[in-house]
Design a protein around this motif. Structure first.
Motif, PDB file in Angstrom:
ATOM      1  N   GLN A 195       9.515  11.425  -5.866  1.00 52.56           N
ATOM      2  CA  GLN A 195       8.415  11.954  -5.044  1.00 52.56           C
ATOM      3  C   GLN A 195       7.142  11.120  -5.187  1.00 52.56           C
ATOM      4  N   LEU A 209       7.363   7.656  -5.984  1.00 50.70           N
ATOM      5  CA  LEU A 209       7.854   6.272  -6.051  1.00 50.70           C
ATOM      6  C   LEU A 209       7.848   5.737  -7.487  1.00 50.70           C
ATOM      7  N   ALA A 230       5.936   6.377  -9.944  1.00 50.38           N
ATOM      8  CA  ALA A 230       4.642   6.057 -10.571  1.00 50.38           C
ATOM      9  C   ALA A 230       4.705   6.458 -12.044  1.00 50.38           C
ATOM     10  N   LYS A 262      14.207   2.230  -3.215  1.00 51.81           N
ATOM     11  CA  LYS A 262      12.908   1.998  -2.566  1.00 51.81           C
ATOM     12  C   LYS A 262      11.841   1.483  -3.538  1.00 51.81           C
ATOM     13  N   GLY A 320       3.618   1.649  -9.635  1.00 51.97           N
ATOM     14  CA  GLY A 320       2.407   1.445 -10.431  1.00 51.97           C
ATOM     15  C   GLY A 320       2.144   2.562 -11.401  1.00 51.97           C
ATOM     16  N   MET A 354      -4.907   8.817 -13.116  1.00 53.00           N
ATOM     17  CA  MET A 354      -6.046   7.999 -13.585  1.00 53.00           C
ATOM     18  C   MET A 354      -7.351   8.337 -12.873  1.00 53.00           C
ATOM     19  N   PHE A 358      -2.949   3.063 -21.973  1.00 55.94           N
ATOM     20  CA  PHE A 358      -1.922   2.037 -21.742  1.00 55.94           C
ATOM     21  C   PHE A 358      -1.462   1.335 -23.020  1.00 55.94           C
ATOM     22  N   PHE A 401       9.682  -1.693  -4.453  1.00 57.03           N
ATOM     23  CA  PHE A 401       8.340  -1.974  -4.977  1.00 57.03           C
ATOM     24  C   PHE A 401       8.289  -2.054  -6.506  1.00 57.03           C
ATOM     25  N   LEU A 424       5.014  -2.649  -8.357  1.00 55.15           N
ATOM     26  CA  LEU A 424       3.590  -2.913  -8.135  1.00 55.15           C
ATOM     27  C   LEU A 424       2.758  -2.469  -9.330  1.00 55.15           C
ATOM     28  N   GLY A 425       1.670  -3.175  -9.585  1.00 55.54           N
ATOM     29  CA  GLY A 425       0.762  -2.786 -10.652  1.00 55.54           C
ATOM     30  C   GLY A 425       1.527  -2.594 -11.955  1.00 55.54           C
ATOM     31  N   GLU A 478      -4.050  -3.829  -8.021  1.00 56.01           N
ATOM     32  CA  GLU A 478      -5.117  -3.022  -8.620  1.00 56.01           C
ATOM     33  C   GLU A 478      -6.479  -3.304  -8.003  1.00 56.01           C
ATOM     34  N   LEU A 527      -7.915  -1.032  -5.645  1.00 60.53           N
ATOM     35  CA  LEU A 527      -8.441   0.231  -6.182  1.00 60.53           C
ATOM     36  C   LEU A 527      -9.747  -0.029  -6.942  1.00 60.53           C
ATOM     37  N   THR A 557      -8.445  -3.589 -12.280  1.00 64.36           N
ATOM     38  CA  THR A 557      -7.689  -4.797 -12.620  1.00 64.36           C
ATOM     39  C   THR A 557      -6.345  -4.371 -13.220  1.00 64.36           C
ATOM     40  N   MET A 565       1.809  -8.925  -1.919  1.00 66.81           N
ATOM     41  CA  MET A 565       3.099  -8.776  -2.597  1.00 66.81           C
ATOM     42  C   MET A 565       3.911 -10.057  -2.459  1.00 66.81           C
TER      43      MET A 565
HETATM   44  C1  HXC Z   1       0.642   7.929  -7.744  1.00 68.67           C
HETATM   45  C2  HXC Z   1       1.862   7.249  -5.938  1.00 68.67           C
HETATM   46  C3  HXC Z   1       1.730   5.894  -6.335  1.00 68.67           C
HETATM   47  C4  HXC Z   1       1.004   5.621  -7.524  1.00 68.67           C
HETATM   48  C5  HXC Z   1       2.886   5.970  -4.515  1.00 68.67           C
HETATM   49  N1  HXC Z   1       2.576   7.244  -4.816  1.00 68.67           N
HETATM   50  N2  HXC Z   1       2.378   5.136  -5.434  1.00 68.67           N
HETATM   51  N3  HXC Z   1       1.321   8.245  -6.660  1.00 68.67           N
HETATM   52  N4  HXC Z   1       0.470   6.667  -8.205  1.00 68.67           N
HETATM   53  N5  HXC Z   1       0.866   4.384  -8.010  1.00 68.67           N
HETATM   54  C6  HXC Z   1       2.928   8.452  -4.075  1.00 68.67           C
HETATM   55  C7  HXC Z   1       2.128   8.575  -2.789  1.00 68.67           C
HETATM   56  O1  HXC Z   1       0.859   9.122  -3.051  1.00 68.67           O
HETATM   57  C8  HXC Z   1       3.013   9.513  -1.978  1.00 68.67           C
HETATM   58  O2  HXC Z   1       2.814  10.831  -2.450  1.00 68.67           O
HETATM   59  C9  HXC Z   1       4.420   9.079  -2.389  1.00 68.67           C
HETATM   60  O3  HXC Z   1       4.288   8.390  -3.636  1.00 68.67           O
HETATM   61  C10 HXC Z   1       5.045   8.123  -1.381  1.00 68.67           C
HETATM   62  O4  HXC Z   1       4.149   7.038  -1.185  1.00 68.67           O
HETATM   63  P1  HXC Z   1       3.683   6.536   0.273  1.00 68.67           P
HETATM   64  O5  HXC Z   1       2.409   5.803   0.083  1.00 68.67           O
HETATM   65  O6  HXC Z   1       3.709   7.661   1.242  1.00 68.67           O
HETATM   66  O7  HXC Z   1       4.887   5.528   0.632  1.00 68.67           O
HETATM   67  P2  HXC Z   1       4.817   4.260   1.580  1.00 68.67           P
HETATM   68  O8  HXC Z   1       4.016   4.542   2.808  1.00 68.67           O
HETATM   69  O9  HXC Z   1       6.241   3.828   1.741  1.00 68.67           O
HETATM   70  O10 HXC Z   1       4.021   3.134   0.757  1.00 68.67           O
HETATM   71  C11 HXC Z   1       4.579   2.602  -0.446  1.00 68.67           C
HETATM   72  C12 HXC Z   1       3.484   1.842  -1.267  1.00 68.67           C
HETATM   73  C13 HXC Z   1       2.236   2.756  -1.458  1.00 68.67           C
HETATM   74  C14 HXC Z   1       3.077   0.567  -0.487  1.00 68.67           C
HETATM   75  C15 HXC Z   1       4.115   1.416  -2.578  1.00 68.67           C
HETATM   76  O11 HXC Z   1       2.698   3.992  -1.983  1.00 68.67           O
HETATM   77  C16 HXC Z   1       1.218   2.198  -2.405  1.00 68.67           C
HETATM   78  O12 HXC Z   1       0.457   1.307  -2.042  1.00 68.67           O
HETATM   79  N6  HXC Z   1       1.172   2.738  -3.626  1.00 68.67           N
HETATM   80  C17 HXC Z   1       0.166   2.360  -4.605  1.00 68.67           C
HETATM   81  C18 HXC Z   1       0.488   1.029  -5.204  1.00 68.67           C
HETATM   82  C19 HXC Z   1      -0.568   0.629  -6.237  1.00 68.67           C
HETATM   83  O13 HXC Z   1      -1.749   0.490  -5.924  1.00 68.67           O
HETATM   84  N7  HXC Z   1      -0.132   0.461  -7.488  1.00 68.67           N
HETATM   85  C20 HXC Z   1      -1.020   0.055  -8.555  1.00 68.67           C
HETATM   86  C21 HXC Z   1      -1.567   1.250  -9.233  1.00 68.67           C
HETATM   87  S1  HXC Z   1      -2.675   0.810 -10.559  1.00 68.67           S
HETATM   88  P3  HXC Z   1       2.499  12.042  -1.435  1.00 68.67           P
HETATM   89  O14 HXC Z   1       2.254  13.192  -2.369  1.00 68.67           O
HETATM   90  O15 HXC Z   1       1.351  11.623  -0.608  1.00 68.67           O
HETATM   91  O16 HXC Z   1       3.781  12.158  -0.646  1.00 68.67           O
HETATM   92  C22 HXC Z   1      -1.671   0.232 -11.770  1.00 68.67           C
HETATM   93  C23 HXC Z   1      -2.200  -0.444 -12.990  1.00 68.67           C
HETATM   94  C24 HXC Z   1      -3.337   0.164 -13.509  1.00 68.67           C
HETATM   95  O17 HXC Z   1      -0.518   0.311 -11.727  1.00 68.67           O
HETATM   96  C25 HXC Z   1      -4.082  -0.723 -14.375  1.00 68.67           C
HETATM   97  C26 HXC Z   1      -5.476  -0.381 -14.571  1.00 68.67           C
HETATM   98  C27 HXC Z   1      -6.008   0.788 -13.809  1.00 68.67           C
END
Ligand code: HXC
Length: 257
Positions: free
Chosen positions: A23, A25, A27, A59, A64, A70, A84, A104, A106-107, A131, A134, A137, A164
């Motif tokens: 739900q 992805l 995270a 998928k 991340g 956070m 972390f 994916f 990511l992050g 990052e 957002l 970093t 990406m």
């Molecule tokens: C929490 C997340 C999440 C995340 C996705 N979801 N990524 N929740 N943290 N990192 C949740 C969404 O909110 C959504 O929940 C559900 O998963 C499905 O995601 P969608 O966005 O609807 O899917 P899609 O349109 O297919 O897009 C996929 C995606 C996008 C491109 C991967 O989800 C995305 O950009 N996610 C964030 C990626 C990111 O920025 N990661 C880095 C995080 S920071 P709902 O409830 O709405 O259905 C990090 C390092 C931190 O990792 C270091 C210092 C801070």
């Protein structure tokens, strides 16, 4: 041990760990971290297990760190609790861990994959450090491990733009060891892990330790470290067995001693 956010399965000598928060992805929140660390510690301590595979869903390997977790945190929470830092334990596992990445990474997802010993990628894999989008970093080693894996130019571009990198580019750049069709990813990773698990256990640990030393030492220090570990292998029963088995044209029968 039962977990809610990961699935853990033993396939012979291979521990298959699957991130399981579809739900979100996959995270990575605090619960995933604590469960993953528990599973990895159990794997490392279990003499019947020789190699682990960490994977996610088709998928998403992991999209991340959990942004919703956070979101409300301030500097005092982050710095005060060294947010972390717990992930470092993951890198101290002495047996090898293969990241099998589909979709994916990511992050924090990309960062955890890079903490593993190597990455096998599905042709659908997408790696990124987004990052900056957002206004933060990487925080789990991404800037450092990505720069070491793919060089400054690509690491800098990816961190500064959040773009990406697909599987083929990742293979060309040296981020992943191989690209396989998505449908074959987990089976290929488990088979690769089984090959590693079939090797003499002390030799597996020593090989992992010395390749990792390449990232922490000068060349001369690394070469000296390698030579000493190589010498040390001649104090093991499995070295005698391995060389006798070769000469006698039969498979080695390891004792792990
Ligand atoms: C929490 C997340 C999440 C995340 C996705 N979801 N990524 N929740 N943290 N990192 C949740 C969404 O909110 C959504 O929940 C559900 O998963 C499905 O995601 P969608 O966005 O609807 O899917 P899609 O349109 O297919 O897009 C996929 C995606 C996008 C491109 C991967 O989800 C995305 O950009 N996610 C964030 C990626 C990111 O920025 N990661 C880095 C995080 S920071 P709902 O409830 O709405 O259905 C990090 C390092 C931190 O990792 C270091 C210092 C801070």
């Amino acid at each position: 041990m039962s977990y809610e956010t990961i699935l853990v399965e033993q396939r012979g000598a291979v521990t298959l760990v699957t991130l399981n928060r579809p739900q979100a992805l996959n995270a990575l929140n605090s619960q995933v971290l604590s469960e993953l660390l528990g599973a990895m510690r159990a794997f490392d301590a279990d003499p019947s297990q020789g190699c682990a595979v960490l994977t996610g869903s088709e998928k998403a390997f992991a999209a991340g760190a959990d942004i919703k977790e956070m979101q409300a945190q301030g500097f005092a929470d982050m710095y005060g609790h060294d947010f972390f830092a717990g992930w470092d334990v993951f890198t101290r596992t002495r047996k090898p861990i293969i990241a099998a990445v589909s979709g994916f990474a990511l992050g924090g997802g990309c960062e955890v994959a890079m903490m593993c010993d190597f990455i096998l990628a599905a042709d659908t894999a997408k790696f990124g450090q987004p990052e900056i989008k957002l206004a933060v970093t990487p925080g789990m080693g991404g800037s450092q491990r990505l720069a070491r894996a793919v060089g400054k130019a690509k690491a800098m571009e990816m961190c500064l733009t959040g773009r990406m990198m697909g599987a083929e580019e990742a293979e060309r750049a040296g981020l992943v060891s191989r690209v396989v069709p998505a449908a074959e990813l987990v089976e290929d990773a488990v088979k690769t892990a089984a090959t590693i698990a079939s090797m003499a256990p002390l030799a597996v640990k020593a090989n992992k330790e010395m390749v990792n030393a390449a990232f922490e030492t000068t060349l001369a220090q690394g070469v000296a470290f390698e030579r000493r570990l190589f010498h040390a292998m001649f104090g093991t029963a499995d070295q005698s067995e391995g060389m006798a088995a070769f000469v006698e044209k039969r498979p080695g029968n390891w004792t792990g001693k």
